[in-house]
Scaffold this motif. Structure first.
Motif, short mmCIF file in Angstrom:
data_model
loop_
_atom_site.label_atom_id
_atom_site.label_comp_id
_atom_site.label_asym_id
_atom_site.label_seq_id
_atom_site.Cartn_x
_atom_site.Cartn_y
_atom_site.Cartn_z
N THR A 158 0.84 -1.20 0.00
CA THR A 158 0.00 0.00 0.00
C THR A 158 0.88 1.25 0.00
OG1 THR A 158 0.03 0.11 2.39
CG2 THR A 158 -1.76 -1.16 1.38
N ARG A 159 0.25 2.40 -0.23
CA ARG A 159 0.97 3.68 -0.21
C ARG A 159 1.71 3.84 1.13
NH1 ARG A 159 0.82 9.41 -1.34
NH2 ARG A 159 2.68 10.00 -0.16
N ILE A 162 4.75 1.66 1.28
CA ILE A 162 5.82 2.18 0.40
C ILE A 162 6.47 3.40 1.07
CG2 ILE A 162 6.33 3.16 -1.88
CD1 ILE A 162 3.77 1.53 -2.85
N ASP A 163 5.65 4.27 1.65
CA ASP A 163 6.18 5.44 2.38
C ASP A 163 7.19 4.99 3.44
OD1 ASP A 163 4.72 7.36 1.02
OD2 ASP A 163 3.09 7.41 2.48
N ALA A 164 6.80 3.96 4.20
CA ALA A 164 7.65 3.50 5.30
C ALA A 164 8.98 2.95 4.76
CB ALA A 164 6.92 2.43 6.11
N VAL A 165 8.93 2.25 3.63
CA VAL A 165 10.16 1.69 3.05
C VAL A 165 11.07 2.82 2.56
CG1 VAL A 165 11.01 0.37 1.06
CG2 VAL A 165 9.23 -0.58 2.51
N LEU A 166 10.47 3.87 2.00
CA LEU A 166 11.29 4.99 1.52
C LEU A 166 11.98 5.70 2.71
CD1 LEU A 166 9.19 6.54 -1.40
CD2 LEU A 166 11.16 5.02 -1.53
N VAL A 191 2.14 -4.26 -8.87
CA VAL A 191 2.67 -3.13 -8.10
C VAL A 191 1.82 -1.90 -8.40
CG1 VAL A 191 4.68 -1.64 -7.75
CG2 VAL A 191 5.01 -4.08 -8.21
N ASP A 192 1.51 -1.13 -7.36
CA ASP A 192 0.76 0.11 -7.54
C ASP A 192 1.73 1.22 -7.93
OD1 ASP A 192 -0.84 2.34 -7.40
OD2 ASP A 192 -1.89 1.70 -5.58
N VAL A 193 1.92 1.40 -9.23
CA VAL A 193 2.90 2.37 -9.72
C VAL A 193 2.47 3.79 -9.36
CG1 VAL A 193 4.16 3.19 -11.76
CG2 VAL A 193 3.47 0.80 -11.61
N GLU A 194 1.17 4.04 -9.41
CA GLU A 194 0.69 5.39 -9.03
C GLU A 194 1.05 5.70 -7.58
OE1 GLU A 194 -3.10 6.07 -12.03
OE2 GLU A 194 -3.47 5.15 -10.09
N ALA A 195 0.91 4.69 -6.71
CA ALA A 195 1.25 4.91 -5.29
C ALA A 195 2.76 5.14 -5.14
CB ALA A 195 0.79 3.72 -4.46
N ARG A 200 7.17 8.76 -3.94
CA ARG A 200 8.44 9.37 -4.30
C ARG A 200 8.34 10.89 -4.22
NH1 ARG A 200 10.96 9.34 -10.36
NH2 ARG A 200 8.97 10.37 -10.74
N ALA A 201 7.23 11.44 -4.75
CA ALA A 201 7.06 12.91 -4.74
C ALA A 201 7.05 13.43 -3.30
CB ALA A 201 5.77 13.29 -5.45
N ALA A 202 6.46 12.64 -2.40
CA ALA A 202 6.36 13.08 -1.00
C ALA A 202 7.70 12.93 -0.27
CB ALA A 202 5.27 12.28 -0.29
N ALA A 203 8.50 11.93 -0.69
CA ALA A 203 9.71 11.61 0.09
C ALA A 203 10.95 12.39 -0.33
CB ALA A 203 9.99 10.10 -0.03
N PHE A 204 10.99 12.86 -1.57
CA PHE A 204 12.25 13.46 -2.06
C PHE A 204 12.04 14.88 -2.55
CE2 PHE A 204 12.53 8.88 -2.64
CZ PHE A 204 13.75 8.59 -2.06
N ASP A 205 13.09 15.69 -2.38
CA ASP A 205 13.13 17.04 -2.96
C ASP A 205 14.20 17.04 -4.04
OD1 ASP A 205 11.35 18.06 -1.03
OD2 ASP A 205 13.03 18.21 0.40
N GLY A 206 14.16 18.03 -4.89
CA GLY A 206 15.22 18.18 -5.90
C GLY A 206 15.17 17.06 -6.91
#
Ligand code: PLP
Length: 425
Positions: A158-159, A162-166, A191-195, A200-206
């Motif tokens: 789930t999203r 995935i957040d936790a793994v990132l 795999v939920d590619v959209e999630a 990724r957008a939430a976890a990384f800058d730049g």
């Protein structure tokens, strides 16, 4: 494509009408006038190309080596470029409406070159699991020797998962690549590619780590992961794209800025698709839609037969996902068809699986998938033999599992073959 052999017409439209990829496979990217009027591209069996003037050679090399922003103004040397490989790349690109494609000598060459391009010692790869066994070997055994780390999450996560793994991955080092495979082999989990894209957008800058996804099982007809936010789609062209079990090749398709970097590594270390294989693939692509459509229709009929058979425990086929389940939700958002490769769990164990495989008359007992002919194998005893037992159990790779790739034969003949083999157990 190099400028010197760019056809005058490379249109994908007639007026406002957009042509279908299946139509474009017959001629796109090839100008008969450049080859004595030949309707079909000849095989350009040459290792090197003659320059008309020294200045041309310099200009072509500037493009090839990246001195100027060009993929090359002319043909130079077949480790860098060749007309057959260039036409192939132009046509591959069309299927996923991608900016760029690169062709390789195998799926594994494509995958390894991708890793070499984006990952450095100390970096972390985040990947979905399971992956094709050789891809896992590259990540944990070969890249591991160079201090590259990895964290994985189960396909279907789930999203929140995935957040936790990132978060974990970022704590371990610089995350330089997110690598997915969907559906996973042999679980068929999507795999939920959209999630992943949103996480990724939430976890990384730049600069964001690219998302690459192995699309061999459903691409390019039944899944277009670039539409869900992946940057690069990965193919073993050996499978559905080649489609006749008579060649080995691979491809990456996706964002040009990323693939330009991969091209530099490929052209330096070697691993480009050779002219003969590229030519065979051009021929294969002309029938890709026909072959995949027929194989998909056959698989639906065969799976419907197998599901109700008393000697069958269950059939892991994307067409049978439970309505309302998370996997069915991913399927609806990401897939255009259920494919023709699935898992058949027989009642019993290895003895029953082997009896079934040994009794098949039309389906061939072989690993691989995506060919015109139906193939069947026992992953626990073959492709996944070396996987440790606990991991096999976690992935559902039990001894009663038979992996089947349906081809383009008559569905009724395949049903007769499977019915006869089930009776023989
Ligand atoms: N990815 C997947 C999903 C595969 O099944 C395979 C081969 O079976 C590969 C990659 C590797 O491709 P190749 O055998 O063309 O190197």
């Amino acid at each position: 494509m190099t400028d010197s052999r760019r056809p005058k017409e490379m249109t994908q439209h007639i007026g406002n009408h957009r042509l279908d990829p299946s139509t474009l496979m017959m001629g796109y990217g090839f100008d008969p006038a450049l080859s004595e009027g030949s309707l079909k591209p000849p095989i350009f069996a040459t290792s090197t190309f003659v320059f008309q003037r020294a200045a041309d050679g310099k200009r072509f090399f500037e493009g090839i080596t990246g001195r100027r922003p060009s993929t090359g103004d002319g043909l130079v040397y077949s480790r860098f470029n060749n007309p057959n490989q260039e036409i192939l790349e132009d046509r591959l690109r069309i299927w996923e409406d991608a900016e760029e494609s690169l062709a390789f000598s195998s799926g594994m060459t494509a995958i390894t070159t991708l890793f070499l391009t984006f990952v450095r010692p100390g970096d972390v790869i985040v990947h979905s699991g399971p992956l094709y066994a050789a891809t896992e070997t590259i990540i944990n055994k070969i890249l591991g020797q160079f201090g590259i780390k990895y964290v994985d999450f189960p396909a279907g996560a789930t999203r929140e998962e995935i957040d936790a793994v990132l978060v974990r991955a970022k704590a371990m080092g610089n995350v330089s690549l997110i690598y997915l495979e969907s559906p996973a082999n042999p679980t068929n989990a999507l795999v939920d590619v959209e999630a992943v894209h949103a996480a990724r957008a939430a976890a990384f800058d730049g600069e964001l780590p690219p998302i690459a996804i192995d699309n061999t099982f459903l691409g390019p007809l039944w899944a277009r992961p670039l539409d869900q936010g992946a940057d690069i789609s990965v193919y073993s062209l050996t499978k559905y794209a080649g489609g006749h079990s008579d060649l080995v090749a691979g491809a990456l398709t996706g964002r040009k800025a990323l693939l330009d970097r991969v091209r530099m590594i490929r052209n330096t270390m070697g691993g480009i698709c050779d002219p003969n294989t590229a030519w065979m693939l051009l021929r294969s692509l002309e029938t890709l839609e026909l072959r995949m459509s027929r194989a998909g229709e056959n698989a639906a009929k065969v799976c419907a037969f197998l599901r109700d058979h008393p000697k069958v425990e269950t059939v892991g086929y994307l067409g049978f996902l439970e309505p309302g389940s998370r996997q069915a939700d991913i399927y609806t958002r990401h897939c255009l068809g259920a494919g023709s490769t699935f898992s058949l769990y027989l009642k019993g164990g290895e003895r029953e699986a082997f009896a079934f495989l040994d009794a098949l008359k039309i389906a061939k007992l072989a690993v691989s998938l995506g060919g015109t002919e139906t193939l069947a194998s026992a992953p626990a005893a073959m492709t996944h033999l070396s996987v440790p037992d606990e991991r096999k159990a976690a992935l559902g790779i039990s001894e009663n599992l038979v992996r089947i790739s349906i081809g383009v034969e008559k569905a009724e003949d395949l049903i007769a073959d499977f019915g006869h083999a089930l009776d023989a157990i």
